[in-house]
Design a protein around this motif. Structure first.
Motif, PDB file in Angstrom:
ATOM      1  N   PHE A 170      -3.249   7.523  -2.417  1.00 11.07           N
ATOM      2  CA  PHE A 170      -4.650   7.640  -2.867  1.00 11.07           C
ATOM      3  C   PHE A 170      -4.890   9.071  -2.753  1.00 11.07           C
ATOM      4  O   PHE A 170      -5.586   9.714  -3.789  1.00 11.07           O
ATOM      5  N   ALA A 171      -4.209   9.852  -1.546  1.00 10.34           N
ATOM      6  CA  ALA A 171      -4.565  11.342  -1.685  1.00 10.34           C
ATOM      7  C   ALA A 171      -3.831  11.900  -2.687  1.00 10.34           C
ATOM      8  O   ALA A 171      -4.311  12.951  -3.343  1.00 10.34           O
ATOM      9  N   ILE A 172      -2.729  11.763  -3.096  1.00 12.23           N
ATOM     10  CA  ILE A 172      -2.023  12.051  -4.296  1.00 12.23           C
ATOM     11  C   ILE A 172      -2.782  11.918  -5.515  1.00 12.23           C
ATOM     12  O   ILE A 172      -2.983  12.837  -6.252  1.00 12.23           O
ATOM     13  N   ALA A 173      -3.307  10.989  -5.710  1.00  9.46           N
ATOM     14  CA  ALA A 173      -3.979  10.609  -7.126  1.00  9.46           C
ATOM     15  C   ALA A 173      -5.342  11.515  -7.002  1.00  9.46           C
ATOM     16  O   ALA A 173      -5.671  11.938  -8.323  1.00  9.46           O
ATOM     17  N   CYS A 174      -5.889  11.649  -5.888  1.00 13.84           N
ATOM     18  CA  CYS A 174      -7.245  12.379  -5.858  1.00 13.84           C
ATOM     19  C   CYS A 174      -6.801  13.999  -6.348  1.00 13.84           C
ATOM     20  O   CYS A 174      -7.563  14.358  -6.932  1.00 13.84           O
ATOM     21  N   LEU A 175      -5.768  14.265  -5.765  1.00  9.36           N
ATOM     22  CA  LEU A 175      -5.303  15.706  -6.231  1.00  9.36           C
ATOM     23  C   LEU A 175      -4.973  16.051  -7.439  1.00  9.36           C
ATOM     24  O   LEU A 175      -5.482  16.728  -8.012  1.00  9.36           O
ATOM     25  N   MET A 188      -8.379   4.309 -12.428  1.00  8.31           N
ATOM     26  CA  MET A 188      -8.294   2.917 -12.111  1.00  8.31           C
ATOM     27  C   MET A 188      -7.222   2.808 -10.870  1.00  8.31           C
ATOM     28  O   MET A 188      -7.211   1.744 -10.406  1.00  8.31           O
ATOM     29  N   GLY A 189      -6.151   3.551 -10.891  1.00  8.30           N
ATOM     30  CA  GLY A 189      -5.070   3.588 -10.015  1.00  8.30           C
ATOM     31  C   GLY A 189      -5.757   3.756  -8.540  1.00  8.30           C
ATOM     32  O   GLY A 189      -5.510   2.701  -7.539  1.00  8.30           O
ATOM     33  N   LEU A 190      -6.807   4.755  -8.369  1.00 10.20           N
ATOM     34  CA  LEU A 190      -7.463   4.927  -7.214  1.00 10.20           C
ATOM     35  C   LEU A 190      -8.590   3.525  -6.735  1.00 10.20           C
ATOM     36  O   LEU A 190      -8.493   3.310  -5.827  1.00 10.20           O
ATOM     37  N   THR A 191      -9.026   3.096  -7.926  1.00  8.57           N
ATOM     38  CA  THR A 191      -9.851   1.866  -7.718  1.00  8.57           C
ATOM     39  C   THR A 191      -9.120   0.706  -7.095  1.00  8.57           C
ATOM     40  O   THR A 191      -9.416  -0.056  -6.154  1.00  8.57           O
ATOM     41  N   ALA A 192      -7.867   0.460  -7.766  1.00  9.75           N
ATOM     42  CA  ALA A 192      -6.941  -0.637  -7.220  1.00  9.75           C
ATOM     43  C   ALA A 192      -6.398  -0.181  -5.825  1.00  9.75           C
ATOM     44  O   ALA A 192      -6.483  -1.306  -5.065  1.00  9.75           O
ATOM     45  N   LEU A 193      -6.037   0.719  -5.525  1.00  6.59           N
ATOM     46  CA  LEU A 193      -5.754   0.983  -4.080  1.00  6.59           C
ATOM     47  C   LEU A 193      -6.857   1.018  -3.201  1.00  6.59           C
ATOM     48  O   LEU A 193      -6.420   0.275  -2.184  1.00  6.59           O
ATOM     49  N   GLY A 194      -7.997   1.361  -3.419  1.00  2.00           N
ATOM     50  CA  GLY A 194      -9.013   1.252  -2.731  1.00  2.00           C
ATOM     51  C   GLY A 194      -9.238  -0.238  -2.329  1.00  2.00           C
ATOM     52  O   GLY A 194      -9.650  -0.723  -1.243  1.00  2.00           O
ATOM     53  N   ILE A 195      -9.279  -1.122  -3.398  1.00  3.08           N
ATOM     54  CA  ILE A 195      -9.761  -2.506  -3.249  1.00  3.08           C
ATOM     55  C   ILE A 195      -8.855  -3.342  -2.299  1.00  3.08           C
ATOM     56  O   ILE A 195      -8.864  -4.106  -1.558  1.00  3.08           O
ATOM     57  N   ALA A 196      -7.561  -2.914  -2.795  1.00  2.00           N
ATOM     58  CA  ALA A 196      -6.395  -3.539  -2.197  1.00  2.00           C
ATOM     59  C   ALA A 196      -6.409  -3.314  -0.539  1.00  2.00           C
ATOM     60  O   ALA A 196      -6.090  -4.113   0.099  1.00  2.00           O
ATOM     61  N   ALA A 197      -6.614  -1.748  -0.345  1.00  2.00           N
ATOM     62  CA  ALA A 197      -6.420  -1.640   0.972  1.00  2.00           C
ATOM     63  C   ALA A 197      -7.602  -2.152   1.787  1.00  2.00           C
ATOM     64  O   ALA A 197      -7.640  -2.623   2.889  1.00  2.00           O
ATOM     65  N   ALA A 198      -8.834  -2.461   1.174  1.00  2.00           N
ATOM     66  CA  ALA A 198     -10.063  -3.042   1.766  1.00  2.00           C
ATOM     67  C   ALA A 198      -9.515  -4.429   2.205  1.00  2.00           C
ATOM     68  O   ALA A 198     -10.075  -4.751   2.998  1.00  2.00           O
ATOM     69  N   ARG A 199      -9.092  -4.906   1.129  1.00  2.00           N
ATOM     70  CA  ARG A 199      -8.870  -6.501   1.538  1.00  2.00           C
ATOM     71  C   ARG A 199      -7.838  -6.638   2.551  1.00  2.00           C
ATOM     72  O   ARG A 199      -8.018  -7.541   3.495  1.00  2.00           O
ATOM     73  N   THR A 200      -6.797  -5.795   2.764  1.00  2.00           N
ATOM     74  CA  THR A 200      -5.905  -5.846   3.858  1.00  2.00           C
ATOM     75  C   THR A 200      -6.536  -5.241   5.214  1.00  2.00           C
ATOM     76  O   THR A 200      -6.338  -5.968   6.352  1.00  2.00           O
ATOM     77  N   ALA A 201      -7.545  -4.275   5.323  1.00  2.00           N
ATOM     78  CA  ALA A 201      -8.126  -3.952   6.375  1.00  2.00           C
ATOM     79  C   ALA A 201      -9.141  -5.226   6.935  1.00  2.00           C
ATOM     80  O   ALA A 201      -9.642  -5.348   8.065  1.00  2.00           O
ATOM     81  N   SER A 202      -9.761  -6.036   6.046  1.00  2.00           N
ATOM     82  CA  SER A 202     -10.428  -7.083   6.628  1.00  2.00           C
ATOM     83  C   SER A 202     -10.015  -8.510   5.738  1.00  2.00           C
ATOM     84  O   SER A 202     -10.620  -9.001   4.866  1.00  2.00           O
TER      85      SER A 202
END
Length: 398
Positions: free
Chosen positions: A281-286, A316-330
């Motif tokens: 996520f950090a790399i993609a943001c940069l 979309m990579g950032l979107t998918a990473l965020g959604i997947a990480a949120a699912r794992t966190a909750s």
């Protein structure tokens, strides 16, 4: 009983079509249509930003509403309702040039697109996990890039045929109706029933709801990402026209965004497998920040196309990473977690176009707002990295 491979493929294809319809077309087709709208209606950049922000306000409210317990069951029905509303509000943009009505229609379209994202993503990702076909999740998220590319082609073809901005909205609405029909035909009712059967009233799977470590930081970074990407995503075609670039570049740049987005989730999934979701996520943001800055700091056709490629290859990579990480966190409440992520993203992207448009009017161009967006992306990268770059080795296929 549906055999698992067929079920997984059907749901992945349906998810791709749904995302192409409500997100790629319904949500983002404003970008290539905006330049002729500005010329025909005499809009300034701030007013154009208000139209875009209205869509994202609806997206925010829709995400919050989708977290409600009343929507936990019969996801197929709510998915189809969202797709229908997206198609109708897209086509209805052709009926008037009044700013308030245009904003109202975009608001309703944003509400619909949030429902589609939340329910399609939850249904697809849970079905793929249950059938052990999680690798197909990249098909689902590739739909946004497909929809963006198709919408750019439709807008360009209508313009080539001497159609105005109203005709471009009508044809985009027709394309969305075709997507609705396809999803209704492809998504098996048995899949929706199988997914809903394992969901409790709180939208979870029966496990105890709760936020895992890093979810709060992820939500904050996701909101900054929403602000950082949206100014370029809204105004890149307008930037071309204001910069007196060739007319073909207005839709070509948007098509490049879509083409780059299609494989982007698979690419960032592979990166996340090595770095962890937050590191990726950090790399993609940069990378995206570089693209946003390039769009205004370097001139010429190649600079715009490079910016479009970097934007499309990351958002979309950032979107998918965020959604997947949120699912794992909750894990006990994935629908609510996805909705909260969508809401945070919605806040960032809701204020982005209005602020960006106002700054463009104030400073005479999009350099200042684009650099502000690039700064937000750098901040999101830092936040994601400091909260744990390798946390959980989560990928978009989680």
């Amino acid at each position: 009983m549906i055999d698992r491979p067929s079920e997984a493929v059907a749901v992945a294809i349906a998810g791709s079509i749904a995302m192409a319809t409500a997100m790629g077309v319904g949500r983002f087709v404003l970008t290539p249509i905006l330049p002729p709208m500005i010329d025909a209606l005499g809009l300034n950049a701030a007013q154009a930003g208000f139209i875009a922000s209205a869509n994202f306000l609806g997206y925010l409210i829709g995400a919050i509403a989708a977290a409600g317990a009343g929507f936990s069951h019969d996801r197929r029905r709510w998915l189809l309702v969202g797709l229908a509303a997206s198609a109708l509000t897209t086509g209805a943009m052709a009926i008037t040039g009044q700013l308030a009505v245009l904003m109202g229609l975009r608001f309703l379209g944003g509400l619909a697109s949030a429902f589609v994202l939340v329910f399609a993503s939850t249904m697809v990702l849970e079905t793929l996990a249950r059938t052990q076909r999680s690798a197909l999740s990249s098909w689902h998220f590739a739909g946004v890039g497909i929809g963006i590319t198709l919408s750019a082609v439709v807008v360009a073809l209508v313009a080539a045929g001497a159609g105005d901005w109203r005709a471009q909205w009508l044809w985009s609405g027709a394309l969305s109706l075709a997507g609705l029909a396809a999803v209704a035909w492809v998504v098996p009712k048995q899949v929706a029933n199988a997914v809903s059967a394992g969901v409790t009233q709180d939208g979870g799977t029966g496990a105890t709801p709760g936020a895992g470590p890093g979810l709060g930081a992820l939500i904050a970074a996701y909101g900054l990402f929403g602000f950082g990407y949206v100014i370029t995503a809204t105004f890149i075609s307008t930037m071309v026209r204001l910069g007196e670039g060739p007319e073909w570049l207005e839709t070509a740049a948007w098509a490049v965004v879509g083409l780059a987005a299609i494989p982007s989730v698979a690419v960032w999934s592979a990166i996340a497998a090595r770095t962890g979701a937050m590191g990726a996520f950090a790399i993609a943001c940069l990378v995206q920040g570089v693209g946003v800055a390039v769009s205004v700091l370097l001139g010429g056709v190649l600079a715009i196309l490079a910016a479009a490629f970097l934007l499309g290859g990351t958002f979309m990579g950032l979107t998918a990473l965020g959604i997947a990480a949120a699912r794992t966190a909750s894990p006990g409440n994935p629908t609510r977690a996805i909705a909260l992520m969508t809401a945070a993203f919605g806040v960032g992207q809701m204020i982005g176009p209005s602020i960006g448009g106002a700054m463009a009017d104030r400073f005479g161009g999009f350099t200042a707002p684009s650099l502000a967006a690039a700064t937000a992306l750098v901040a999101a990268a830092v936040l994601a990295y400091t909260c744990g770059p390798g946390r959980g080795k989560v990928t978009p296929e989680a």
